[in-house]
Design a protein around this motif. Structure first.
Motif, short mmCIF file in Angstrom:
data_model
loop_
_atom_site.label_atom_id
_atom_site.label_comp_id
_atom_site.label_asym_id
_atom_site.label_seq_id
_atom_site.Cartn_x
_atom_site.Cartn_y
_atom_site.Cartn_z
N LEU A 26 0.83 -1.21 0.00
CA LEU A 26 0.00 0.00 0.00
C LEU A 26 0.86 1.26 0.00
O LEU A 26 0.56 2.23 -0.69
CB LEU A 26 -0.94 -0.02 1.21
CG LEU A 26 -1.94 1.12 1.31
CD1 LEU A 26 -2.85 1.17 0.08
CD2 LEU A 26 -2.77 0.94 2.58
N LEU A 27 1.95 1.23 0.76
CA LEU A 27 2.88 2.37 0.77
C LEU A 27 3.43 2.61 -0.64
O LEU A 27 3.43 3.75 -1.13
CB LEU A 27 4.03 2.12 1.73
CG LEU A 27 5.18 3.12 1.65
CD1 LEU A 27 4.73 4.52 2.07
CD2 LEU A 27 6.35 2.65 2.49
N TYR A 28 3.90 1.55 -1.29
CA TYR A 28 4.46 1.73 -2.64
C TYR A 28 3.39 2.14 -3.64
O TYR A 28 3.66 2.91 -4.57
CB TYR A 28 5.17 0.46 -3.10
CG TYR A 28 6.58 0.37 -2.57
CD1 TYR A 28 7.56 1.27 -2.98
CD2 TYR A 28 6.94 -0.59 -1.64
CE1 TYR A 28 8.85 1.21 -2.49
CE2 TYR A 28 8.24 -0.66 -1.14
CZ TYR A 28 9.18 0.25 -1.57
OH TYR A 28 10.46 0.19 -1.09
N LEU A 29 2.16 1.66 -3.46
CA LEU A 29 1.06 2.10 -4.33
C LEU A 29 0.84 3.60 -4.17
O LEU A 29 0.68 4.32 -5.15
CB LEU A 29 -0.21 1.31 -3.98
CG LEU A 29 -1.43 1.60 -4.82
CD1 LEU A 29 -1.20 1.24 -6.28
CD2 LEU A 29 -2.62 0.83 -4.27
N HIS A 30 0.87 4.06 -2.93
CA HIS A 30 0.72 5.49 -2.68
C HIS A 30 1.89 6.29 -3.29
O HIS A 30 1.67 7.33 -3.92
CB HIS A 30 0.63 5.75 -1.18
CG HIS A 30 0.56 7.20 -0.84
ND1 HIS A 30 -0.55 7.98 -1.09
CD2 HIS A 30 1.48 8.03 -0.30
CE1 HIS A 30 -0.31 9.22 -0.73
NE2 HIS A 30 0.91 9.28 -0.23
N LEU A 31 3.11 5.80 -3.08
CA LEU A 31 4.28 6.49 -3.66
C LEU A 31 4.18 6.57 -5.17
O LEU A 31 4.53 7.59 -5.77
CB LEU A 31 5.58 5.78 -3.24
CG LEU A 31 5.96 5.91 -1.77
CD1 LEU A 31 7.16 5.02 -1.46
CD2 LEU A 31 6.26 7.36 -1.41
N HIS A 32 3.68 5.50 -5.79
CA HIS A 32 3.49 5.53 -7.25
C HIS A 32 2.47 6.60 -7.63
O HIS A 32 2.66 7.35 -8.60
CB HIS A 32 3.04 4.16 -7.76
CG HIS A 32 2.74 4.18 -9.22
ND1 HIS A 32 1.45 4.30 -9.70
CD2 HIS A 32 3.53 4.12 -10.30
CE1 HIS A 32 1.47 4.30 -11.02
NE2 HIS A 32 2.73 4.20 -11.41
N GLY A 33 1.40 6.69 -6.85
CA GLY A 33 0.38 7.70 -7.13
C GLY A 33 0.91 9.12 -6.99
O GLY A 33 0.54 10.01 -7.75
N VAL A 34 1.80 9.33 -6.04
CA VAL A 34 2.34 10.67 -5.80
C VAL A 34 3.41 11.03 -6.82
O VAL A 34 3.40 12.12 -7.39
CB VAL A 34 2.92 10.78 -4.36
CG1 VAL A 34 3.70 12.08 -4.18
CG2 VAL A 34 1.81 10.67 -3.33
N VAL A 73 -5.93 -4.30 -1.33
CA VAL A 73 -4.71 -3.71 -1.89
C VAL A 73 -4.32 -4.46 -3.16
O VAL A 73 -3.97 -3.85 -4.18
CB VAL A 73 -3.56 -3.72 -0.86
CG1 VAL A 73 -2.25 -3.29 -1.50
CG2 VAL A 73 -3.90 -2.82 0.33
N ARG A 80 -4.21 -1.62 -11.48
CA ARG A 80 -3.29 -0.60 -12.01
C ARG A 80 -2.30 -1.16 -13.03
O ARG A 80 -1.84 -0.44 -13.90
CB ARG A 80 -2.51 0.05 -10.87
CG ARG A 80 -3.35 0.91 -9.97
CD ARG A 80 -3.15 2.39 -10.28
NE ARG A 80 -3.97 3.21 -9.43
CZ ARG A 80 -3.54 3.84 -8.35
NH1 ARG A 80 -2.29 3.75 -7.99
NH2 ARG A 80 -4.36 4.57 -7.65
#
Length: 101
Positions: A26-34, A73, A80
Protein backbone atom coordinates in the motif's frame (compact mmCIF):
# COMPACT_ATOMS: atom_id res chain seq x y z
CA UNK A 1 15.70 3.50 -0.43
CA UNK A 2 16.78 3.18 3.17
CA UNK A 3 13.40 1.65 3.95
CA UNK A 4 14.45 -1.49 2.08
CA UNK A 5 17.07 -2.20 4.75
CA UNK A 6 14.35 -2.41 7.40
CA UNK A 7 12.42 -4.95 5.37
CA UNK A 8 15.15 -7.53 5.87
CA UNK A 9 14.04 -7.92 9.48
CA UNK A 10 10.30 -7.91 8.73
CA UNK A 11 8.19 -10.82 9.93
CA UNK A 12 7.64 -12.98 6.82
CA UNK A 13 4.33 -14.23 8.25
CA UNK A 14 2.83 -10.75 8.69
CA UNK A 15 0.72 -10.08 5.63
CA UNK A 16 -1.63 -7.54 7.15
CA UNK A 17 -2.36 -4.08 5.86
CA UNK A 18 -1.13 -2.65 9.15
CA UNK A 19 2.46 -3.81 9.68
CA UNK A 20 2.90 -6.49 7.05
CA UNK A 21 3.45 -7.07 3.36
CA UNK A 22 0.09 -5.62 2.29
CA UNK A 23 0.89 -2.44 4.20
CA UNK A 24 4.22 -2.17 2.43
CA UNK A 25 2.47 -2.74 -0.90
CA UNK A 26 0.00 0.00 0.00
CA UNK A 27 2.88 2.37 0.77
CA UNK A 28 4.46 1.73 -2.64
CA UNK A 29 1.06 2.10 -4.33
CA UNK A 30 0.72 5.49 -2.68
CA UNK A 31 4.28 6.49 -3.66
CA UNK A 32 3.49 5.53 -7.25
CA UNK A 33 0.38 7.70 -7.13
CA UNK A 34 2.34 10.67 -5.80
CA UNK A 35 5.49 10.42 -7.89
CA UNK A 36 4.37 8.37 -10.90
CA UNK A 37 7.56 6.29 -10.70
CA UNK A 38 6.92 2.90 -12.41
CA UNK A 39 9.38 1.09 -10.11
CA UNK A 40 7.11 1.92 -7.15
CA UNK A 41 4.18 0.18 -8.83
CA UNK A 42 6.39 -2.84 -9.55
CA UNK A 43 7.41 -2.98 -5.87
CA UNK A 44 3.74 -2.77 -4.87
CA UNK A 45 3.05 -5.70 -7.17
CA UNK A 46 5.92 -7.70 -5.68
CA UNK A 47 4.80 -7.12 -2.10
CA UNK A 48 1.14 -7.70 -2.86
CA UNK A 49 2.05 -11.09 -4.31
CA UNK A 50 3.81 -11.95 -1.09
CA UNK A 51 0.89 -10.71 1.03
CA UNK A 52 -1.47 -13.12 -0.69
CA UNK A 53 0.67 -16.15 0.15
CA UNK A 54 -0.10 -15.98 3.87
CA UNK A 55 -3.71 -15.04 4.55
CA UNK A 56 -4.58 -14.30 8.16
CA UNK A 57 -7.59 -16.60 8.05
CA UNK A 58 -9.40 -14.00 10.11
CA UNK A 59 -12.89 -13.67 8.75
CA UNK A 60 -13.52 -10.27 10.27
CA UNK A 61 -13.76 -7.45 7.82
CA UNK A 62 -11.05 -5.28 9.32
CA UNK A 63 -8.89 -3.72 6.68
CA UNK A 64 -5.74 -3.54 8.76
CA UNK A 65 -5.65 -6.96 10.44
CA UNK A 66 -7.95 -9.25 8.49
CA UNK A 67 -7.80 -10.67 4.99
CA UNK A 68 -9.82 -7.75 3.62
CA UNK A 69 -6.80 -5.42 3.53
CA UNK A 70 -4.41 -7.61 1.54
CA UNK A 71 -7.20 -8.56 -0.87
CA UNK A 72 -8.27 -4.94 -1.39
CA UNK A 73 -4.71 -3.71 -1.89
CA UNK A 74 -4.04 -6.59 -4.29
CA UNK A 75 -7.20 -5.80 -6.27
CA UNK A 76 -6.10 -2.17 -6.75
CA UNK A 77 -2.50 -3.04 -7.62
CA UNK A 78 -3.58 -5.70 -10.12
CA UNK A 79 -6.04 -3.21 -11.63
CA UNK A 80 -3.29 -0.60 -12.01
CA UNK A 81 -1.02 -3.05 -13.85
CA UNK A 82 -3.94 -4.08 -16.07
CA UNK A 83 -4.33 -7.60 -14.69
CA UNK A 84 -8.12 -7.47 -14.52
CA UNK A 85 -8.73 -11.17 -13.93
CA UNK A 86 -6.49 -11.25 -10.85
CA UNK A 87 -8.08 -8.04 -9.59
CA UNK A 88 -11.56 -9.54 -9.98
CA UNK A 89 -10.44 -12.74 -8.21
CA UNK A 90 -9.25 -10.71 -5.20
CA UNK A 91 -12.55 -8.87 -5.05
CA UNK A 92 -14.49 -12.13 -5.30
CA UNK A 93 -12.42 -13.69 -2.52
CA UNK A 94 -13.02 -10.66 -0.34
CA UNK A 95 -16.79 -10.79 -0.85
CA UNK A 96 -16.82 -14.56 -0.33
CA UNK A 97 -14.83 -14.22 2.92
CA UNK A 98 -17.30 -11.66 4.27
CA UNK A 99 -20.09 -14.19 3.90
CA UNK A 100 -18.28 -16.85 5.95
CA UNK A 101 -19.12 -17.17 9.67
Amino acid sequence: MHMENGLKSADPRDCTGYTGWAGIALLYLHLHGVFGEPSFLQKALDYVGHSLTCPTRRRDVTFLCGDAGPLAVAAVVYHRVQRAQESDECLSRSVQDMGQP
